[in-house]
Write an enzyme that holds these catalytic residues in place. Structure first.
Site, mmCIF file in Angstrom:
data_model
loop_
_atom_site.group_PDB
_atom_site.id
_atom_site.type_symbol
_atom_site.label_atom_id
_atom_site.label_comp_id
_atom_site.label_asym_id
_atom_site.label_seq_id
_atom_site.Cartn_x
_atom_site.Cartn_y
_atom_site.Cartn_z
ATOM 1 N N ASN A 139 42.067 66.264 68.975
ATOM 2 C CA ASN A 139 42.320 65.085 68.151
ATOM 3 C C ASN A 139 41.258 64.836 67.101
ATOM 4 O OD1 ASN A 139 44.728 64.461 69.347
ATOM 5 N ND2 ASN A 139 43.911 62.877 70.690
ATOM 6 N N GLN A 187 42.207 61.325 58.946
ATOM 7 C CA GLN A 187 42.664 59.941 58.783
ATOM 8 C C GLN A 187 41.562 59.061 58.183
ATOM 9 O OE1 GLN A 187 45.793 58.540 59.390
ATOM 10 N NE2 GLN A 187 46.401 60.680 59.551
ATOM 11 N N ASN A 210 43.529 58.703 72.193
ATOM 12 C CA ASN A 210 42.372 59.053 73.027
ATOM 13 C C ASN A 210 41.725 60.377 72.639
ATOM 14 O OD1 ASN A 210 42.262 56.816 74.771
ATOM 15 N ND2 ASN A 210 44.050 57.574 75.877
ATOM 16 N N ASP A 260 42.890 47.924 78.951
ATOM 17 C CA ASP A 260 42.095 47.848 80.182
ATOM 18 C C ASP A 260 41.817 46.386 80.551
ATOM 19 O OD1 ASP A 260 41.701 50.782 80.069
ATOM 20 O OD2 ASP A 260 40.483 50.266 78.330
ATOM 21 N N ARG A 292 44.915 44.928 82.042
ATOM 22 C CA ARG A 292 45.105 45.438 83.405
ATOM 23 C C ARG A 292 44.163 44.764 84.384
ATOM 24 N NH1 ARG A 292 45.456 51.783 81.452
ATOM 25 N NH2 ARG A 292 47.742 51.874 81.198
ATOM 26 N N HIS A 307 36.740 53.685 76.764
ATOM 27 C CA HIS A 307 38.108 53.653 77.285
ATOM 28 C C HIS A 307 38.342 54.960 78.045
ATOM 29 C CE1 HIS A 307 42.358 53.030 77.705
ATOM 30 N NE2 HIS A 307 42.638 54.108 76.976
#
Length: 232
Positions: free
Chosen positions: A10, A17, A36, A64, A67, A92
């Site tokens: 990635n 970008q 991610n 997170d 959650r 993360h």
């Protein structure tokens, strides 16, 4: 995929970008990175976005945070709206630290309503591993939950946090709480008028310090693995 493989796959995307945003985006743009490893991808994008301030780039730990709210609400028999001042520190990833030491449930300290064994053996691991657990059960990621959290993140960023509460956002560290400046690290923040501010001067005990530093170490390792994409 293993996290390191995902980072390498990635990294090139987020470098491109960042360059595109630097070239054509509004100078007032706000950027939320979800892909991610989100924290380091946000770092890559920001370092390649000429003319944009690093603080305009954030990574999402609101999923997170949400959650963690759900886990605590279920344990205490309350609603997520009854809970304030919960924090996600760090990356993360499975090193993130969901912190209840400052949280309140209906005005009571969260730590007075749950025991330390539950915090260490149930709450923290469940929040850290929730994404992997969902993939294992469903065979796919929790895309709807992530999309909802992204909306929450941007709404709070632009419209502000409620009085007496804060949220969790992964943002460029300014050195607060002993975290190396420049890392994209999740902090407790308040938001107002489209800007965020790290909550200052929270007491940090040894239990928290160890976990906060562990996540910072992982972020340094990720950053060092993509230095060639970080520009000057």
């Amino acid at each position: 995929m293993e996290r390191k493989d995902l980072l390498l796959a990635n990294a090139q995307i987020f470098s491109a970008q960042g360059k595109a945003l630097g070239a054509v985006a509004s100078r007032d743009v706000r950027v939320l990175v979800v892909g991610n490893p989100a924290n380091t991808n946000a770092l890559i994008a920001s370092r390649n976005a000429a003319g944009l301030a690093p603080g305009q780039f954030t990574a999402m730990t609101r999923l997170d945070h949400n959650r963690a709210l759900s886990q605590l609400a279920e344990k205490t028999g309350t609603h997520v709206n009854d809970i304030v001042r919960l924090t996600i520190w760090g990356n993360h990833s499975s090193t993130q630290y969901p912190d209840l030491s400052h949280a309140q449930v209906k005005g009571k300290p969260a730590t007075s309503l749950v025991d330390q064994v539950w915090i260490e053996q149930q709450f923290i691991p469940t929040v850290q591993q929730r994404g992997a657990a969902i993939i294992k059960v469903r065979g796919s990621s929790s895309a709807a939950s992530a999309a909802s959290a992204a909306i929450d993140h941007v709404r709070t960023w632009m419209l502000g946090t409620a009085a007496g509460d804060w949220t969790s956002m992964a943002i460029p560290s300014d050195g607060s709480y002993g975290i190396e400046p420049g890392l994209i690290y999740s902090y407790p923040v308040t938001c107002s008028n489209g800007a965020y501010r790290i909550v200052p001067d929270l007491p940090i005990n040894d239990f928290s310090r160890k976990r906060m530093d562990l996540s910072a170490a992982e972020l340094r390792e990720e950053r060092d693995g993509v230095r060639e994409l970080l520009g000057g």
